[in-house]
Design a protein around this motif. Structure first.
Motif, PDB file in Angstrom:
ATOM      1  N   GLN A 147       0.809  -1.255   0.256  1.00  0.00           N
ATOM      2  CA  GLN A 147      -0.035   0.270  -0.053  1.00  0.00           C
ATOM      3  C   GLN A 147       0.990   1.305  -0.178  1.00  0.00           C
ATOM      4  N   LEU A 148       2.047   1.163   0.844  1.00  0.00           N
ATOM      5  CA  LEU A 148       2.854   2.468   0.793  1.00  0.00           C
ATOM      6  C   LEU A 148       3.417   2.616  -0.559  1.00  0.00           C
ATOM      7  N   GLU A 149       3.749   1.458  -1.373  1.00  0.00           N
ATOM      8  CA  GLU A 149       4.408   1.719  -2.586  1.00  0.00           C
ATOM      9  C   GLU A 149       3.346   2.139  -3.627  1.00  0.00           C
ATOM     10  N   ASP A 150       2.112   2.050  -3.375  1.00  0.00           N
ATOM     11  CA  ASP A 150       0.805   2.584  -4.367  1.00  0.00           C
ATOM     12  C   ASP A 150       1.019   4.079  -3.987  1.00  0.00           C
ATOM     13  N   LEU A 151       1.023   4.595  -2.667  1.00  0.00           N
ATOM     14  CA  LEU A 151       1.097   5.803  -2.289  1.00  0.00           C
ATOM     15  C   LEU A 151       2.219   6.633  -2.660  1.00  0.00           C
ATOM     16  N   HIS A 152       3.470   6.020  -2.614  1.00  0.00           N
ATOM     17  CA  HIS A 152       4.395   6.584  -3.085  1.00  0.00           C
ATOM     18  C   HIS A 152       4.491   6.880  -4.600  1.00  0.00           C
ATOM     19  N   ALA A 153       3.836   5.897  -5.478  1.00  0.00           N
ATOM     20  CA  ALA A 153       3.647   6.177  -6.777  1.00  0.00           C
ATOM     21  C   ALA A 153       2.861   7.248  -7.217  1.00  0.00           C
ATOM     22  N   PHE A 154       2.000   7.533  -6.251  1.00  0.00           N
ATOM     23  CA  PHE A 154       1.255   8.804  -6.578  1.00  0.00           C
ATOM     24  C   PHE A 154       1.749   9.992  -5.701  1.00  0.00           C
ATOM     25  N   GLY A 155       2.961   9.844  -5.230  1.00  0.00           N
ATOM     26  CA  GLY A 155       3.470  11.139  -4.666  1.00  0.00           C
ATOM     27  C   GLY A 155       2.889  11.475  -3.230  1.00  0.00           C
ATOM     28  N   LEU A 156       2.261  10.576  -2.612  1.00  0.00           N
ATOM     29  CA  LEU A 156       1.479  10.806  -1.511  1.00  0.00           C
ATOM     30  C   LEU A 156       2.589  10.699  -0.297  1.00  0.00           C
ATOM     31  N   ILE A 157       3.586   9.689  -0.464  1.00  0.00           N
ATOM     32  CA  ILE A 157       4.518   9.747   0.842  1.00  0.00           C
ATOM     33  C   ILE A 157       6.017   9.654   0.290  1.00  0.00           C
ATOM     34  N   ASP A 158       6.855  10.129   0.801  1.00  0.00           N
ATOM     35  CA  ASP A 158       8.096  10.262   0.226  1.00  0.00           C
ATOM     36  C   ASP A 158       9.097   9.200   0.516  1.00  0.00           C
ATOM     37  N   ASN A 159       8.870   8.612   1.474  1.00  0.00           N
ATOM     38  CA  ASN A 159       9.893   7.765   2.052  1.00  0.00           C
ATOM     39  C   ASN A 159       9.291   6.472   2.421  1.00  0.00           C
ATOM     40  N   ILE A 160       9.193   5.284   1.618  1.00  0.00           N
ATOM     41  CA  ILE A 160       8.596   3.926   2.037  1.00  0.00           C
ATOM     42  C   ILE A 160       9.416   3.297   3.359  1.00  0.00           C
ATOM     43  N   ASP A 161      10.726   3.292   3.022  1.00  0.00           N
ATOM     44  CA  ASP A 161      11.324   2.718   4.322  1.00  0.00           C
ATOM     45  C   ASP A 161      11.257   3.525   5.633  1.00  0.00           C
ATOM     46  N   GLY A 162      11.357   4.721   5.643  1.00  0.00           N
ATOM     47  CA  GLY A 162      11.179   5.618   6.669  1.00  0.00           C
ATOM     48  C   GLY A 162       9.724   5.173   7.190  1.00  0.00           C
ATOM     49  N   VAL A 163       8.915   5.194   6.588  1.00  0.00           N
ATOM     50  CA  VAL A 163       7.510   4.833   7.386  1.00  0.00           C
ATOM     51  C   VAL A 163       7.468   3.371   7.990  1.00  0.00           C
ATOM     52  N   MET A 164       7.996   2.387   7.002  1.00  0.00           N
ATOM     53  CA  MET A 164       8.016   1.094   7.612  1.00  0.00           C
ATOM     54  C   MET A 164       8.584   1.153   8.823  1.00  0.00           C
ATOM     55  N   ALA A 165       9.698   1.818   8.944  1.00  0.00           N
ATOM     56  CA  ALA A 165      10.594   1.533  10.168  1.00  0.00           C
ATOM     57  C   ALA A 165      10.181   2.051  11.433  1.00  0.00           C
ATOM     58  N   ARG A 166       8.797   2.919  11.342  1.00  0.00           N
ATOM     59  CA  ARG A 166       8.266   3.190  12.501  1.00  0.00           C
ATOM     60  C   ARG A 166       7.287   2.089  12.904  1.00  0.00           C
ATOM     61  N   MET A 167       7.219   1.167  12.135  1.00  0.00           N
ATOM     62  CA  MET A 167       6.032   0.069  12.422  1.00  0.00           C
ATOM     63  C   MET A 167       6.619  -1.164  12.988  1.00  0.00           C
ATOM     64  N   THR A 168       5.971  -1.730  14.102  1.00  0.00           N
ATOM     65  CA  THR A 168       6.626  -3.069  14.733  1.00  0.00           C
ATOM     66  C   THR A 168       5.311  -3.952  14.797  1.00  0.00           C
ATOM     67  N   ALA A 169       5.794  -5.148  14.318  1.00  0.00           N
ATOM     68  CA  ALA A 169       4.550  -6.244  14.800  1.00  0.00           C
ATOM     69  C   ALA A 169       4.978  -6.879  15.970  1.00  0.00           C
TER      70      ALA A 169
END
Lengths: 334, 334
Positions: free
Chosen positions: B72-94
């Motif tokens: 989902q983040l990759e889609d958002l990135h493709a539309f210019g809606l987020i800058d940094n996929i890894d940065g957002v992923m890094a803030r999430m922990t399962a």
């Protein structure tokens, strides 16, 4: 029987027969009533390449409408929605008699006062001035065609073609035949409206509010009551639509929305949520008219969001928003 | 009294006190339930810069959600809606225990099964695992908070925060306090939701369907009945919204729409059209549940528009449309 015939005809148009250019065959489109709605329709037809004659019963009003039309065309041009302002203007003529506007017209769009006797009087004049080869559409948002065509010979070639303002930006048009309207009249109007870029909705029976205002009426009834009961403010109701439901509804309708919202589609949705939605809808029992106190409350809330002397500026903003949406849709289609 | 206190507080938030970064103060957001809704919320909070811990009662489900989230983040990135996929992923922990997800959290977003006893059981666990400094929001689309918090100490810091899917594209969130919810809880959630880019709607009282589904329910009731009565096809109802009313509703709500549709604003509109709209709304008398035959008819109509095996592809299209709208809105705001 007539309505069923219309329905079948409308569902399976004979596209060969219905090439609107062939049917119009070089004839003009007549605009009767040069107010906001009529002027909007003039743009729709002239933009699509048809010659347009504009008449208004108020002397000078048709000519005056041309400068409003030019400023609207300038806005459309600024958004890349038309190429050539002068080319569109050149296809429009203001005329000072009804006869000039309607004689030998392929199609007439009536947008005069929303009063049944005024419309009836116009139809009696058109009965004398037009022949069987002219189709007549009325812009009325609520009066059924039978109310002003019954007993006239033109009833068979007259129907409702209800637009949303402005029709050159909001493409929906409701086509509503009377029981007397012929299937050919429905098919011709459908083909013509599609040819000029409108989105045709077939309302198969004369019903109060047609489809569009029925849907708007039930949503408004609930919206006003939520404010009356203090459940939400006007602005919060507006947010619920514009930042929620309305986002999806701007490119999908309500049926496509729920069709995508259950794994197996709309029947699956109905099985899962149908009862819940029925219960919610039925829980609305308070259905009094909007009281004076409620109207004053809503007015006060809106005026804190937007001062009355800002209304016109905000209307121009609304139209720029619609142009931006139209421009985006055009880019996607090309 | 509690509801009124909430309302006043929500209308006049003390912005000094309510800086969500101060209130969160480095603590994390806990996501309970890692389905579509929970994953959507994880994106909302992590995108805004907050650390997020994701828990699901099904072993492995929280970890599995991370790959859905990445796509989902990759889609958002493709539309210019987020800058940094890894940065957002890094803030999430399962995390694999409820305790890890909730201990010392600033805010918990609950998105588990829509069953009152399941939610009640979770709340009883949270009563033990959390302290007064953790606010709890439930994603339920219909169950009032009082149904699963009554009698618990956490009732004062628990409310409904109902999103539309996906919440990172459709910003509306309905905040619905129970009679026990404190004004501070409402204010905090309001500030937090605004800080992460959501559009907050205050539903001031527990009411069936809150606001969003009440508005949807009355429109759907009318839409289904128009099809049942043969007035219009599903597709024509959909066109009426997406090429008509929905275009305006995607950037204005219904109140702003009518406020601009009469020369003097909304009270003027009510005087001109209020009675007509009431009459239209009241003319709906047939209000039976959707019958099996009607459901079959609507399903058949929709399947001629879209085959069942195309539903998923069309859902992806819907999300691209929403992203395109979000991208357009972002450009306008910048």
């Amino acid at each position: 029987m007539a309505a069923d015939a219309n329905r079948n005809e409308a569902n399976k148009p004979d596209t060969n027969q219905l090439d609107p250019n062939k049917l119009v065959n070089g004839r003009h489109i007549g605009i009767i009533g040069a107010g906001l709605v009529g002027a909007g329709w003039a743009i729709v037809f002239a933009r699509a390449g048809f010659p347009v004659k504009i008449f208004d019963a108020a002397p000078g009003a048709a000519s005056a409408s041309l400068s409003l039309i030019r400023s609207q065309l300038e806005d459309l041009h600024a958004f890349g929605l038309i190429d050539n302002i002068d080319g569109v203007m050149a296809r429009m003529t203001a005329v000072e008699t009804l006869q000039e506007a309607v004689t030998d017209a392929a199609y007439l769009q009536e947008s005069i006062l929303e009063k049944v006797d005024v419309k009836r009087q116009l139809m009696e004049e058109l009965e004398k001035l037009t022949t069987e080869t002219t189709v007549i559409g009325s812009s009325t948002s609520g009066i059924p065609a039978s109310a002003f065509t019954q007993g006239l010979k033109l009833a068979g070639r007259t129907l409702i073609a209800h637009p949303v303002n402005p029709p050159y930006l909001v493409p929906v048009v409701e086509i509503v035949p009377s029981p007397d309207t012929s299937a050919e009249t429905v098919s011709f109007t459908d083909a013509l409206m599609q040819a000029v870029g409108q989105s045709v909705v077939h309302v198969r029976r004369e019903t109060p509010g047609f489809v569009l205002n029925r849907l708007q009426a039930v949503l408004l009834r609930e919206a006003w009551t939520l404010v009356e009961e203090g459940v939400a403010s006007c602005e919060d109701v507006d947010k619920t639509i514009r930042d929620g439901l309305g986002l999806r509804w701007s490119f999908m309708g309500p049926f496509e929305t729920i069709d995508l919202n259950a794994p197996q589609g709309v029947a699956d949705y109905a099985r899962r949520f149908g009862r819940l939605f029925q219960e919610i809808a039925h829980s609305r029992t308070h259905e009094q008219p909007w009281s004076d106190e409620l109207i004053a409350e809503v007015e006060a809330q809106r005026r804190t969001m937007l001062a009355q002397d800002q209304l016109n500026e905000r209307r121009a903003w609304r139209d720029r928003q619609l142009m931006s949406i139209a421009a985006t849709r055009n880019r996607k289609e090309n």
